[in-house]
Design an enzyme around this catalytic site. Sequence first.
Site, PDB file in Angstrom:
ATOM      1  N   GLY A  81       0.857  -6.230   7.728  1.00 30.49           N
ATOM      2  CA  GLY A  81       1.896  -5.683   8.601  1.00 30.49           C
ATOM      3  C   GLY A  81       2.317  -6.609   9.718  1.00 30.49           C
ATOM      4  O   GLY A  81       3.365  -6.418  10.339  1.00 30.49           O
TER       5      GLY A  81
ATOM      6  N   CYS B  66      -0.268  -1.357  -1.542  1.00 32.72           N
ATOM      7  CA  CYS B  66      -0.014  -1.738  -0.144  1.00 32.72           C
ATOM      8  C   CYS B  66       1.448  -1.442   0.141  1.00 32.72           C
ATOM      9  O   CYS B  66       2.334  -1.996  -0.515  1.00 32.72           O
ATOM     10  CB  CYS B  66      -0.318  -3.222   0.048  1.00 32.72           C
ATOM     11  SG  CYS B  66       0.164  -3.877   1.668  1.00 32.72           S
ATOM     12  N   ASN B  67       1.704  -0.578   1.091  1.00 34.11           N
ATOM     13  CA  ASN B  67       3.085  -0.212   1.401  1.00 34.11           C
ATOM     14  C   ASN B  67       3.882  -1.398   1.926  1.00 34.11           C
ATOM     15  O   ASN B  67       5.060  -1.581   1.575  1.00 34.11           O
ATOM     16  CB  ASN B  67       3.114   0.926   2.424  1.00 34.11           C
ATOM     17  CG  ASN B  67       2.721   2.264   1.834  1.00 34.11           C
ATOM     18  OD1 ASN B  67       1.540   2.580   1.762  1.00 34.11           O
ATOM     19  ND2 ASN B  67       3.691   3.041   1.397  1.00 34.11           N
TER      20      ASN B  67
ATOM     21  N   CYS C  12       0.856   4.044   4.598  1.00 37.09           N
ATOM     22  CA  CYS C  12      -0.027   2.879   4.494  1.00 37.09           C
ATOM     23  C   CYS C  12      -1.261   3.356   3.752  1.00 37.09           C
ATOM     24  O   CYS C  12      -1.829   4.407   4.091  1.00 37.09           O
ATOM     25  CB  CYS C  12      -0.409   2.338   5.866  1.00 37.09           C
ATOM     26  SG  CYS C  12      -1.686   1.049   5.826  1.00 37.09           S
ATOM     27  N   THR C  13      -1.684   2.620   2.733  1.00 40.19           N
ATOM     28  CA  THR C  13      -2.791   3.098   1.912  1.00 40.19           C
ATOM     29  C   THR C  13      -4.119   3.115   2.659  1.00 40.19           C
ATOM     30  O   THR C  13      -5.066   3.776   2.214  1.00 40.19           O
ATOM     31  CB  THR C  13      -2.933   2.254   0.630  1.00 40.19           C
ATOM     32  OG1 THR C  13      -3.059   0.866   0.971  1.00 40.19           O
ATOM     33  CG2 THR C  13      -1.719   2.454  -0.267  1.00 40.19           C
TER      34      THR C  13
ATOM     35  N   SER D 125      -4.090  -5.697   0.761  1.00 42.07           N
ATOM     36  CA  SER D 125      -4.501  -6.701   1.738  1.00 42.07           C
ATOM     37  C   SER D 125      -5.944  -6.504   2.176  1.00 42.07           C
ATOM     38  O   SER D 125      -6.600  -7.446   2.621  1.00 42.07           O
ATOM     39  CB  SER D 125      -3.574  -6.645   2.967  1.00 42.07           C
ATOM     40  OG  SER D 125      -3.633  -5.356   3.560  1.00 42.07           O
TER      41      SER D 125
END
Length: 270
Positions: free
Chosen positions: A41, A72-73, A186-187, A9
Amino acid sequence: MKRVLVFDSGVGGLSVLDAIVASGHALELDYVADNAWLPYGLKSDAELQARVPALLTSLVAQWCPQIVVVACNTASTIALDQVRAALAVPVVGVVPPIKPAAALSKTGVIGLLATPATVRRTYTNDLIAQFAADKRVVRFGSSALVEAAERKLRGEPPGKAAITEAIEGLFGAPGGAEIDVVALACTHFPLLAKELAVAAPRPAEWLDSGAAIARRVANLLIAEEGTARSRRAGFTDPAAARGHFPAFSDRGFTEFAAIQAAPGFAAVGV
């Protein structure tokens, strides 16, 4: 050289791209940030399940990667099945590093730092039940850390408020004083690992999934050893991303693109 498309994102996926580069394989790397929709998120499941597969379908048709990394988690935990169903190339997602965190912990208490969406996902609950059932997992969700990482990659101070909030949310929670490992789910967050470690009240291991993703990519592509080469970076809102161009240039990217709904992309100047 095999071609890899890294998708996120925002700029958080650069932590994964850095791990792929560090793995020592001869790969061509493209990067796309859906920064017009940052942060993921705060988006609904239905919105992401519709947007992410559609965007990646268009990108794969245009840029022709041999593998896609959803770095992206939030997107991985919500839309990975839809992405894989939509694409004919292999797709690697990001898994919160709960399993290695649980294995590494000596106190039996681990922290989970993620976006609010990832923290509350059933997927995350299932990982904890499978790999950390005998551990105490202290969770904290932060969207502010995403923005702090974005600021840092623009060369701005990330600010202390988001860091302080995250540290207090983890180590100040019941049982948090015993945390000795923190899973960064989270990256964006590995980009702030140094700031988080300095602010923490006790030493802890800060784990992310970058190295594991790099190994998976190399194995799937049967990649040869060598030096990775960055090619082009695309943004759904290139005007908002201009402050990040130096961070991409520092990583070897020489071409920047505006990602449009229509086929093709329009080059934009740095």
